[in-house]
Design a protein around this motif. Sequence first.
Motif, mmCIF file in Angstrom:
data_model
loop_
_atom_site.group_PDB
_atom_site.id
_atom_site.type_symbol
_atom_site.label_atom_id
_atom_site.label_comp_id
_atom_site.label_asym_id
_atom_site.label_seq_id
_atom_site.Cartn_x
_atom_site.Cartn_y
_atom_site.Cartn_z
ATOM 1 N N GLU A 172 0.752 -1.204 -0.043
ATOM 2 C CA GLU A 172 0.025 0.114 0.049
ATOM 3 C C GLU A 172 0.964 1.245 0.141
ATOM 4 O O GLU A 172 0.455 2.239 -0.704
ATOM 5 C CB GLU A 172 -0.865 -0.082 1.118
ATOM 6 N N TYR A 173 1.822 1.243 0.980
ATOM 7 C CA TYR A 173 2.816 2.340 0.661
ATOM 8 C C TYR A 173 3.285 2.741 -0.402
ATOM 9 O O TYR A 173 3.650 3.946 -0.902
ATOM 10 C CB TYR A 173 3.956 2.209 1.781
ATOM 11 N N LYS A 174 3.838 1.736 -0.951
ATOM 12 C CA LYS A 174 4.721 1.846 -2.364
ATOM 13 C C LYS A 174 3.607 2.378 -3.537
ATOM 14 O O LYS A 174 4.010 3.153 -4.320
ATOM 15 C CB LYS A 174 5.317 0.646 -2.882
ATOM 16 N N ALA A 175 2.246 1.782 -3.399
ATOM 17 C CA ALA A 175 1.286 2.371 -4.502
ATOM 18 C C ALA A 175 1.212 3.722 -4.315
ATOM 19 O O ALA A 175 0.881 4.329 -5.604
ATOM 20 C CB ALA A 175 0.090 1.503 -4.181
ATOM 21 N N ILE A 176 1.119 4.222 -3.296
ATOM 22 C CA ILE A 176 0.873 5.698 -2.866
ATOM 23 C C ILE A 176 1.905 6.515 -3.459
ATOM 24 O O ILE A 176 1.914 7.429 -4.065
ATOM 25 C CB ILE A 176 0.504 5.898 -1.537
ATOM 26 N N VAL A 177 3.155 6.224 -2.947
ATOM 27 C CA VAL A 177 4.321 7.035 -3.295
ATOM 28 C C VAL A 177 4.834 6.823 -4.847
ATOM 29 O O VAL A 177 5.019 7.866 -5.340
ATOM 30 C CB VAL A 177 5.469 6.919 -2.442
ATOM 31 N N ASP A 178 4.334 5.812 -5.339
ATOM 32 C CA ASP A 178 4.741 5.663 -6.812
ATOM 33 C C ASP A 178 3.870 6.509 -7.632
ATOM 34 O O ASP A 178 4.317 6.766 -8.593
ATOM 35 C CB ASP A 178 4.600 4.116 -7.379
ATOM 36 N N GLU A 179 2.638 7.005 -7.179
ATOM 37 C CA GLU A 179 1.988 7.800 -7.736
ATOM 38 C C GLU A 179 1.982 9.296 -7.606
ATOM 39 O O GLU A 179 1.207 10.100 -7.781
ATOM 40 C CB GLU A 179 0.308 7.557 -7.480
ATOM 41 N N GLY A 180 3.149 9.605 -6.835
ATOM 42 C CA GLY A 180 3.734 10.867 -6.613
ATOM 43 C C GLY A 180 3.017 11.598 -5.515
ATOM 44 O O GLY A 180 3.000 12.759 -5.131
ATOM 45 N N LEU A 181 2.092 10.751 -4.555
ATOM 46 C CA LEU A 181 1.734 11.522 -3.213
ATOM 47 C C LEU A 181 2.396 10.937 -2.073
ATOM 48 O O LEU A 181 3.222 10.130 -2.416
ATOM 49 C CB LEU A 181 0.214 10.637 -3.221
ATOM 50 N N THR A 182 2.161 11.555 -0.940
ATOM 51 C CA THR A 182 2.714 11.343 0.167
ATOM 52 C C THR A 182 1.956 10.430 0.991
ATOM 53 O O THR A 182 0.786 10.393 0.828
ATOM 54 C CB THR A 182 3.076 12.764 1.085
ATOM 55 N N VAL A 183 2.612 9.656 1.487
ATOM 56 C CA VAL A 183 1.924 8.353 2.471
ATOM 57 C C VAL A 183 2.105 8.905 3.857
ATOM 58 O O VAL A 183 3.113 8.906 4.286
ATOM 59 C CB VAL A 183 2.181 6.889 2.272
ATOM 60 N N GLN A 184 0.752 8.900 4.715
ATOM 61 C CA GLN A 184 0.925 9.064 5.937
ATOM 62 C C GLN A 184 0.796 7.762 6.643
ATOM 63 O O GLN A 184 -0.156 6.953 6.453
ATOM 64 C CB GLN A 184 -0.029 10.103 6.396
ATOM 65 N N ILE A 185 1.789 7.435 7.490
ATOM 66 C CA ILE A 185 1.805 6.241 8.370
ATOM 67 C C ILE A 185 1.009 6.583 9.482
ATOM 68 O O ILE A 185 1.303 7.167 10.435
ATOM 69 C CB ILE A 185 3.220 5.581 8.375
ATOM 70 N N ASP A 186 -0.228 5.860 9.636
ATOM 71 C CA ASP A 186 -1.063 6.066 10.885
ATOM 72 C C ASP A 186 -0.511 4.850 11.994
ATOM 73 O O ASP A 186 -0.601 3.707 11.579
ATOM 74 C CB ASP A 186 -2.435 5.551 10.486
ATOM 75 N N ASP A 187 -0.066 5.275 13.116
ATOM 76 C CA ASP A 187 0.693 4.359 13.974
ATOM 77 C C ASP A 187 0.461 4.748 15.463
ATOM 78 O O ASP A 187 1.212 5.174 16.176
ATOM 79 C CB ASP A 187 2.005 4.524 13.673
ATOM 80 N N PRO A 188 -0.627 4.746 15.969
ATOM 81 C CA PRO A 188 -0.980 5.392 17.198
ATOM 82 C C PRO A 188 -0.573 3.928 18.387
ATOM 83 O O PRO A 188 -0.434 4.222 19.279
ATOM 84 C CB PRO A 188 -2.646 4.982 17.140
ATOM 85 N N SER A 189 0.009 2.571 17.538
ATOM 86 C CA SER A 189 0.438 1.782 18.443
ATOM 87 C C SER A 189 1.735 2.113 19.143
ATOM 88 O O SER A 189 1.955 1.508 20.180
ATOM 89 C CB SER A 189 0.771 0.640 17.684
ATOM 90 N N ILE A 190 2.604 3.206 18.409
ATOM 91 C CA ILE A 190 3.796 3.422 19.246
ATOM 92 C C ILE A 190 3.671 4.183 20.704
ATOM 93 O O ILE A 190 4.216 4.077 21.410
ATOM 94 C CB ILE A 190 4.429 4.284 18.332
ATOM 95 N N ALA A 191 2.587 4.904 20.585
ATOM 96 C CA ALA A 191 2.111 5.430 21.958
ATOM 97 C C ALA A 191 1.196 5.085 22.720
ATOM 98 O O ALA A 191 1.049 4.688 23.922
ATOM 99 C CB ALA A 191 2.062 6.870 21.772
ATOM 100 N N GLU A 192 -0.029 4.555 21.857
ATOM 101 C CA GLU A 192 -1.491 4.230 22.501
ATOM 102 C C GLU A 192 -0.791 2.799 23.345
ATOM 103 O O GLU A 192 -1.677 2.459 24.318
ATOM 104 C CB GLU A 192 -2.354 3.980 21.564
ATOM 105 N N SER A 193 -0.318 1.866 22.852
ATOM 106 C CA SER A 193 -0.175 0.632 23.300
ATOM 107 C C SER A 193 0.381 0.735 24.963
ATOM 108 O O SER A 193 -0.037 -0.278 25.488
ATOM 109 C CB SER A 193 0.933 -0.212 22.695
ATOM 110 N N TRP A 194 0.959 1.699 25.338
ATOM 111 C CA TRP A 194 1.461 1.663 26.587
ATOM 112 C C TRP A 194 0.207 1.537 27.574
ATOM 113 O O TRP A 194 0.369 0.768 28.538
ATOM 114 C CB TRP A 194 2.178 3.194 26.747
ATOM 115 N N ASP A 195 -0.736 2.066 27.278
ATOM 116 C CA ASP A 195 -2.082 2.012 28.146
ATOM 117 C C ASP A 195 -2.799 0.671 28.008
ATOM 118 O O ASP A 195 -3.694 0.307 28.834
ATOM 119 C CB ASP A 195 -3.097 3.381 27.679
#
Length: 403
Positions: free
Chosen positions: A215-238
């Motif tokens: 999915e990331y590659k498909a987005i950037v290959d078309e000239g768009l920016t991909v935003q990686i949604d990753d609440p797990s980095i902070a949210e998993s603490w709780d």
Amino acid sequence: MPHNTDRIQTTHVGSLPRTPELLEANNRFQAGEIDLPQLGEALDEGVKEIVRTQREIGIDIVNDGEYGHTTSGAVDYGAWWNYSFHRLGGLTPTDEDRWNDAEKHRSSPGHIVLTSFPDRRDRERFRDAYEDPTAGVLAHRNTVSQPKITGPLTYTGQEAVAGDIRRVKDAMALNGATQGFVAALSPGSCARVKNEYYATDEELVYACADVMREEYKAIVDEGLTVQIDDPSIAESWDQINPEPTVEDYLDFTRLRVEALNYALRDLPQEQIRFHLCWGSWHGPHTTDLELKYLVDLMLTINAQGYSFEASSPRHGHEWKVWEEHKLPEGKVVYPGMVSHSTNGVEHPELVAQRIEQYASVVGRENVIASTDCGLGGRLHPQIALAKLGSLVEGARIASQRLF
């Protein structure tokens, strides 16, 4: 992803309120009454309208409102994650809703186990408020069942992500937008589905990295920016009971960061932005882990920009973290200047002051004003759009002072 040259640019985290027509189409799609091409017809019109709205408000870096991410209703805190269930093979449906179904897993020293939502520490502390349907903590969300992993994960979302890309590019061209992004799920967050197939946590997370890379590659290959949604980095603490040591938690999280960098390998950093947050439900969040413990690990992620909550009542003070943690050369930050967690519309002067605080510690050229989290599914449409308007006006005021 250009740096600011003569003014503060604006964007948002991704999710924007869906129209009634699109909500109906989503419901029919999930019920099996229409197929993906039929849903696409509703998406075509919806994305054109939401990009037009963003441009009229004055947002510089636009997206599709995450309209291609299937939502369960007007209130939905999990569409950013749940959409992946329609784009992955190897999953088996269940009737379990992790927001309501408690699994009393307990962690032991040095061994991290994620519990389900009802057993989280913030919910334990405010049990009455969380379970009161009139309190507004969880609002009136629909039940959403999460699947389980029962076989090797594969990516099956090629048609869906191609539709996301086409729609936002077409809408950008119609409305004169030159910068656009599409959000996609991180490996760490993808791996929070119940696993009955992979033998180890590492195998699971890297399998998620392999499939989401498509999915990331498909987005950037078309000239768009991909935003990686990753609440797990902070949210998993709780989501770990009992509370672990910070060191053990960072070890647990480091695997997820390493897997994300593996998924992003060879992709252009200037087309990658990373979003960290502590969960978008309207709870007290007293058990959030402070940014000062996470910032250095976040900065190892191979992205040019970092998006994070910066205006919520629990994290609005953390701009001072950047006095001691230097932003690397060539990077930018997307601090949230308006919050998804309150109906109060921030005054433009407050937005301007928040922007100026960040400019004072990372440089005016490196601050792109954003939102704490997605506004869609969390706020009424009128309030969400008013917040975007205040964001743009605040950026204009700050720009007059900073440039």
